[in-house]
Design a protein around this motif. Structure first.
Motif, PDB file in Angstrom:
ATOM      1  N   SER A 151      46.078  31.228  37.464  1.00 11.11           N
ATOM      2  CA  SER A 151      45.707  32.637  37.458  1.00 11.11           C
ATOM      3  C   SER A 151      46.459  33.405  38.542  1.00 11.11           C
ATOM      4  CB  SER A 151      44.199  32.781  37.669  1.00 11.11           C
ATOM      5  OG  SER A 151      43.475  32.187  36.611  1.00 11.11           O
ATOM      6  N   LEU A 152      46.678  32.746  39.684  1.00 10.73           N
ATOM      7  CA  LEU A 152      47.455  33.379  40.747  1.00 10.73           C
ATOM      8  C   LEU A 152      48.889  33.613  40.289  1.00 10.73           C
ATOM      9  CD1 LEU A 152      47.607  34.346  43.702  1.00 10.73           C
ATOM     10  CD2 LEU A 152      48.215  31.986  44.333  1.00 10.73           C
ATOM     11  N   ASP A 153      49.470  32.621  39.622  1.00 11.43           N
ATOM     12  CA  ASP A 153      50.822  32.802  39.098  1.00 11.43           C
ATOM     13  C   ASP A 153      50.867  33.957  38.106  1.00 11.43           C
ATOM     14  OD1 ASP A 153      51.634  30.658  40.595  1.00 11.43           O
ATOM     15  OD2 ASP A 153      51.494  29.203  38.957  1.00 11.43           O
ATOM     16  N   ALA A 158      52.355  39.578  36.944  1.00 14.32           N
ATOM     17  CA  ALA A 158      52.009  40.940  36.548  1.00 14.32           C
ATOM     18  C   ALA A 158      52.395  41.948  37.634  1.00 14.32           C
ATOM     19  CB  ALA A 158      50.519  41.025  36.258  1.00 14.32           C
ATOM     20  N   LEU A 159      52.183  41.562  38.908  1.00 16.26           N
ATOM     21  CA  LEU A 159      52.539  42.470  39.992  1.00 16.26           C
ATOM     22  C   LEU A 159      54.046  42.712  40.022  1.00 16.26           C
ATOM     23  CD1 LEU A 159      51.751  44.106  42.475  1.00 16.26           C
ATOM     24  CD2 LEU A 159      51.917  42.007  43.829  1.00 16.26           C
ATOM     25  N   ARG A 178      46.515  48.680  41.267  1.00 15.49           N
ATOM     26  CA  ARG A 178      45.602  47.879  40.457  1.00 15.49           C
ATOM     27  C   ARG A 178      46.048  46.419  40.389  1.00 15.49           C
ATOM     28  NH1 ARG A 178      45.100  52.282  35.545  1.00 15.49           N
ATOM     29  NH2 ARG A 178      43.456  53.578  36.494  1.00 15.49           N
ATOM     30  N   ALA A 179      47.350  46.219  40.229  1.00 13.01           N
ATOM     31  CA  ALA A 179      47.863  44.851  40.176  1.00 13.01           C
ATOM     32  C   ALA A 179      47.660  44.134  41.501  1.00 13.01           C
ATOM     33  CB  ALA A 179      49.346  44.868  39.806  1.00 13.01           C
ATOM     34  N   SER A 184      44.539  40.176  44.787  1.00  9.36           N
ATOM     35  CA  SER A 184      43.650  39.846  45.908  1.00  9.36           C
ATOM     36  C   SER A 184      42.385  39.152  45.417  1.00  9.36           C
ATOM     37  CB  SER A 184      43.287  41.119  46.674  1.00  9.36           C
ATOM     38  OG  SER A 184      44.452  41.739  47.208  1.00  9.36           O
ATOM     39  N   GLU A 185      41.843  39.617  44.296  1.00 12.77           N
ATOM     40  CA  GLU A 185      40.653  38.980  43.736  1.00 12.77           C
ATOM     41  C   GLU A 185      40.941  37.547  43.315  1.00 12.77           C
ATOM     42  OE1 GLU A 185      39.487  41.503  40.558  1.00 12.77           O
ATOM     43  OE2 GLU A 185      38.589  43.042  41.855  1.00 12.77           O
ATOM     44  N   VAL A 186      42.107  37.339  42.732  1.00 18.16           N
ATOM     45  CA  VAL A 186      42.465  35.994  42.293  1.00 18.16           C
ATOM     46  C   VAL A 186      42.662  35.074  43.493  1.00 18.16           C
ATOM     47  CG1 VAL A 186      44.256  34.623  41.141  1.00 18.16           C
ATOM     48  CG2 VAL A 186      43.442  36.742  40.099  1.00 18.16           C
ATOM     49  N   ARG A 187      43.208  35.599  44.575  1.00 18.99           N
ATOM     50  CA  ARG A 187      43.372  34.782  45.786  1.00 18.99           C
ATOM     51  C   ARG A 187      42.015  34.377  46.360  1.00 18.99           C
ATOM     52  NH1 ARG A 187      48.372  38.269  48.403  1.00 18.99           N
ATOM     53  NH2 ARG A 187      50.077  37.105  47.364  1.00 18.99           N
ATOM     54  N   LEU A 188      41.041  35.284  46.290  1.00 15.35           N
ATOM     55  CA  LEU A 188      39.694  34.926  46.730  1.00 15.35           C
ATOM     56  C   LEU A 188      39.127  33.809  45.853  1.00 15.35           C
ATOM     57  CD1 LEU A 188      38.138  38.445  47.470  1.00 15.35           C
ATOM     58  CD2 LEU A 188      38.902  36.737  49.124  1.00 15.35           C
ATOM     59  N   GLU A 189      39.353  33.909  44.551  1.00 12.92           N
ATOM     60  CA  GLU A 189      38.891  32.853  43.644  1.00 12.92           C
ATOM     61  C   GLU A 189      39.566  31.523  43.960  1.00 12.92           C
ATOM     62  OE1 GLU A 189      36.566  32.764  41.414  1.00 12.92           O
ATOM     63  OE2 GLU A 189      35.975  34.853  41.607  1.00 12.92           O
ATOM     64  N   LEU A 190      40.830  31.586  44.332  1.00  9.84           N
ATOM     65  CA  LEU A 190      41.545  30.368  44.695  1.00  9.84           C
ATOM     66  C   LEU A 190      40.929  29.729  45.936  1.00  9.84           C
ATOM     67  CD1 LEU A 190      43.934  28.425  44.299  1.00  9.84           C
ATOM     68  CD2 LEU A 190      45.322  29.984  45.690  1.00  9.84           C
ATOM     69  N   GLY A 191      40.567  30.551  46.918  1.00  8.16           N
ATOM     70  CA  GLY A 191      39.916  30.010  48.114  1.00  8.16           C
ATOM     71  C   GLY A 191      38.584  29.365  47.794  1.00  8.16           C
TER      72      GLY A 191
END
Length: 415
Positions: A151-153, A158-159, A178-179, A184-191
């Motif tokens: 998801s981070l990739d 997208a960014l 927005r991207a 940032s949200e995906v990075r939090l999910e990764l953590g």
């Protein structure tokens, strides 16, 4: 845990469906723990199982003690402590248990030994289920971390696309913001996924009897859930499970305890033999005595009543255990069936469709046909589908663990 296949819709194809433009990060290299090794380590090192094993020796000690005969008693008695007029008596007394008390005690101790053995077997089943549950949770945490990285990739890709269109003047800077928020949200999910992996590794290590996790990853190959067991076969084997056998032995143990309480109503006979010497008459005589309590007030009636009610209680508990186990089996099978169907639906249609929607939205945005909100919506749908897929897998594994706790190895229980 996942295999890459050339044809979608057959087997486990999640990894193929979620392949993105950027390659996934490889899992850390190091010792790999397999399910067989985890089970063997738990059987050898788990402290709770080791404590349960001592119950066998404890029951054997109680059984030996139950068969021991009462010790004889040596007594020495002096009448009239004045010198020259003393009468001294030395005697040996032996109590003889009547009414079959020794045999009743041995019967109770024998039932206790069976209970200890069944409790150990049930503890082994529970430990096996605990290890399998912890192992599957670790496998799913690894998959969750892999999906978070993918998801981070996807968000980074997208960014980059948005930044390129903003730089070219074909997109608003708001789209780039927005991207960036999405990234940032995906990075939090990764953590959170990394933290969940650490927690599941530690839980698995504790189940195997290790203070800390000495492995870097668990091997998903061979840990897949077996086929859904047959309800008929499981119900037929319900009486052979440790829980039901334990409930039946508890009834026998309470019945034996009732028999023992009844034997206690019969008084024991004590016989004494001795010698008495009188300094006054300077004469020694033999002394023989017999004593027997009169069961006038205490006939052990309270203990008999309590033992009888405990026997009735054990029968009700056995019926309750059967009802509980049957309900548990039905619920676990229903949960397994539903979760397995969900996993199949995700594999066959939901995840491929969500992935295609992301790809189409991204290509359309690159060509100016779609807004970036469409891309974000497709990405969030894919991420939500991935999480639901993992939840369905977790539900299926939880159902397996519930059945393993009752029947042990399901590959054996379903035969």
């Amino acid at each position: 845990m996942f295999r890459t296949l050339d044809r979608p819709g057959t087997g486990r194809v999640l990894l193929t469906l979620l392949m993105l433009a950027a390659p996934s990060l490889a899992l850390a290299q190091g010792p790999v723990l397999t399910l067989d090794n985890a089970l063997q380590s738990a059987q050898a090192n788990n402290p709770e199982l080791a404590a349960a094993r001592w119950g066998i020796d404890i029951a054997e000690g109680d059984r030996r003690q139950a068969g021991v005969l009462p010790n004889p008693e040596l007594s020495w008695e002096v009448e009239d402590t004045r010198n020259g007029s003393q009468t001294t008596t030395v005697s040996v007394s032996q109590m003889f248990e009547l009414g079959g008390k020794r045999g009743a005690r041995l019967s109770v101790a024998g039932q206790d030994a069976q209970l200890a053995g069944l409790e150990l077997e049930r503890q082994r089943y529970a430990l096996r289920a605990e290890v399998i549950g912890a192992y599957q949770a670790a496998v799913q945490a690894q998959d969750g971390l892999q999906l978070a990285r993918q998801s981070l990739d996807l968000s980074e890709r997208a960014l980059r696309v948005v930044q390129g269109r903003v730089k070219a003047g074909s997109a608003s800077p708001v789209e780039a913001t927005r991207a960036q928020v999405q990234l940032s949200e995906v990075r939090l999910e990764l953590g959170r996924a990394e933290q969940a992996l650490t927690v599941t590794y530690q839980q698995l290590a504790a189940a195997t009897g290790a203070p800390t996790a000495t492995f870097s990853r668990v091997d998903g190959v061979g840990s897949e859930d077996p086929d859904l067991p047959s309800r008929t076969q499981l119900m037929q084997r319900l009486e052979q499970t440790p829980d039901m056998r334990l409930a039946r032995v508890q009834i026998d143990q309470r019945d034996a305890a009732l028999d023992l309480a009844r034997t206690q109503r019969i008084p024991d006979l004590t016989v004494s033999v001795g010698s008495q010497y009188s300094e006054t008459e300077r004469e020694r005589v033999n002394v023989v005595g017999v004593s027997l309590p009169i069961p006038l007030f205490d006939r052990n009636q309270g203990n008999v009543l309590a033992a009888a009610r405990r026997a009735d209680q054990a029968r009700d508990q056995r019926n309750g255990a059967e009802l509980r186990l049957r309900s548990e089996v039905i619920q676990a099978l229903a949960q397994w069936r539903t979760a397995a169907q969900e996993v199949e639906d995700f594999d066959r249609s939901i995840l491929p469709s969500a992935q295609q929607a992301v790809d189409a939205a991204t290509r359309g945005f690159e060509r100016g046909k779609f807004a970036f909100l469409d891309v974000l919506d497709a990405q969030r749908t894919l991420v939500a589908a991935r999480l639901q897929y993992l939840q369905a897998q977790a539900q299926r594994s939880e159902a397996r663990v519930r059945l393993e706790r009752i029947f042990g190895d399901l590959s054996l229980a379903s035969r």
